[in-house]
Design an enzyme around this catalytic site. Structure first.
Site, PDB file in Angstrom:
ATOM      1  N   CYS A  88       0.833  -1.203   0.000  1.00 54.17           N
ATOM      2  CA  CYS A  88       0.000   0.000   0.000  1.00 54.17           C
ATOM      3  C   CYS A  88       0.873   1.262   0.000  1.00 54.17           C
ATOM      4  O   CYS A  88       1.489   1.570  -0.997  1.00 54.17           O
ATOM      5  CB  CYS A  88      -0.974  -0.052   1.178  1.00 54.17           C
ATOM      6  SG  CYS A  88      -2.315   1.116   1.033  1.00 54.17           S
ATOM      7  N   GLU A  95      -1.296  -8.819   5.282  1.00 55.96           N
ATOM      8  CA  GLU A  95      -1.140  -8.865   6.748  1.00 55.96           C
ATOM      9  C   GLU A  95      -2.459  -8.614   7.482  1.00 55.96           C
ATOM     10  O   GLU A  95      -2.560  -8.866   8.675  1.00 55.96           O
ATOM     11  CB  GLU A  95      -0.058  -7.861   7.198  1.00 55.96           C
ATOM     12  CG  GLU A  95      -0.476  -6.397   7.286  1.00 55.96           C
ATOM     13  CD  GLU A  95      -0.539  -5.687   5.941  1.00 55.96           C
ATOM     14  OE1 GLU A  95      -0.419  -6.352   4.891  1.00 55.96           O
ATOM     15  OE2 GLU A  95      -0.731  -4.450   5.944  1.00 55.96           O
ATOM     16  N   HIS A 147      -3.422  -5.761   1.218  1.00 54.36           N
ATOM     17  CA  HIS A 147      -2.754  -6.012   2.501  1.00 54.36           C
ATOM     18  C   HIS A 147      -2.887  -7.478   2.909  1.00 54.36           C
ATOM     19  O   HIS A 147      -3.880  -7.846   3.539  1.00 54.36           O
ATOM     20  CB  HIS A 147      -3.432  -5.185   3.602  1.00 54.36           C
ATOM     21  CG  HIS A 147      -3.242  -3.712   3.482  1.00 54.36           C
ATOM     22  ND1 HIS A 147      -2.247  -3.039   4.144  1.00 54.36           N
ATOM     23  CD2 HIS A 147      -3.930  -2.773   2.794  1.00 54.36           C
ATOM     24  CE1 HIS A 147      -2.324  -1.749   3.875  1.00 54.36           C
ATOM     25  NE2 HIS A 147      -3.347  -1.560   3.051  1.00 54.36           N
TER      26      HIS A 147
END
Lengths: 227, 77
Positions: A85, A203, A201
């Site tokens: 990002c 994560e 993302h």
């Protein structure tokens, strides 16, 4: 395997990334942007967020911060650098990756899950990954990937387009492209494929209690590829 | 001395903010507005008195930080 996550003022996915990396066995260290050196690492991560408040252009100020010289040296010597990002935006601003992330086509901050297709597996990030289409989270206002025609040709010819937006079956179409990105691009590599920048993302989706756990495929595979 | 810089998006690069401003102006009955492109303006005070030298320095600043030459053009006024 050792990793380092760089924290800039305004980073907000640094701790999520720390949790994700540790979950899969990385020995992770958090590095402050004003530091000059990065401890010996196998992987450097530039996390998501709004570094320096997105002033001037997203990622532009972070791209000139003190720590970046070490990141450039590491990347140019073949070290693995992952930008998620805002981290992707920083990588384009430093010139490590071509192109730029423009404001989303429909001027809205987008925060939702999307599907992305893995386009190239001849690299340390996706080699042997067990799933071709991943459901990952995006949260950005400037994710509309753009580059010149020549750069796009070069990205295609060198298989540098890492992941593209698609539906759950891997079909690409304008309606599955959330931000207007050129050629549905969600993430790209540099020529040597040691640097990966991506808007989604992984994560944020590493546990079933979250909206998806497809991020597990990414991190599990990443550490396997280091062994 | 002060040096002024204008940074604008290159032609052909999507400018959603400019587009929204244009549509708003049209909606406010400024029907003559055909297109709006939004840019950035910088007022830079430098400790150089020679105008030519100052502009050379600012040109370097534009290339290295103030403009992203992939999508933007700059003009030193």
């Amino acid at each position: 395997m050792k990793s380092a996550v760089i924290i800039f003022p305004g980073s907000n996915c640094d701790r999520d990334m720390d949790v994700a990396l540790k979950k899969f066995g990385f020995k992770n260290q958090m590095i402050w942007h004003n530091d000059m050196e990065i401890p010996k690492s196998d992987l450097i991560v530039l996390p998501g967020g709004f570094s320096y408040g997105d002033y001037l252009r997203c990622g532009s100020i972070a791209g000139k911060s003190k720590i970046i010289k070490s990141v450039l040296e590491f990347a140019n010597s073949g070290g693995l650098v992952l930008g998620i990002c805002n981290g992707f935006q920083i990588l384009t601003e430093t010139g490590l990756l071509p192109g730029v992330l423009l404001q989303n086509k429909y001027q809205k901050f987008i925060c939702k899950n999307v599907h992305v297709k893995i386009n190239d597996k001849e690299n340390k990030y996706f080699k042997n990954i067990k799933k071709e289409v991943l459901e990952l989270h995006i949260a950005h206002n400037e994710g509309n990937y753009f580059c010149s025609d020549d750069e796009l040709k070069s990205l295609i010819n060198n298989n540098q387009i890492a992941i593209t937006y698609c539906n759950e079956n891997g079909k690409e179409a304008d309606s599955y492209n959330p931000n207007g990105a050129l050629s549905n691009i969600a993430g790209i590599f540099n020529k040597n494929k040691n640097i990966l920048g991506m808007m989604p993302h992984p994560e944020r989706v590493i546990d079933k209690s979250l909206s998806s756990d497809d991020g597990n495929f990414f991190f599990e595979n990443l550490i396997e590829n280091f062994k | 001395m002060k040096v002024k810089v204008i940074v604008t998006l290159k032609e052909g690069v999507l400018d959603p903010q400019g587009k929204a401003i244009q549509q708003t102006l049209n909606g406010m009955s400024f029907s003559e507005v055909k297109e709006v492109r939004q840019g950035k303006y910088f007022d830079i005070e430098v400790s150089i008195n020679d105008e030519e030298k100052a502009k050379v320095k600012v040109d370097e600043m534009c290339k290295k930080l103030l403009a992203n030459l992939v999508i933007e053009d700059y003009k030193i006024l």
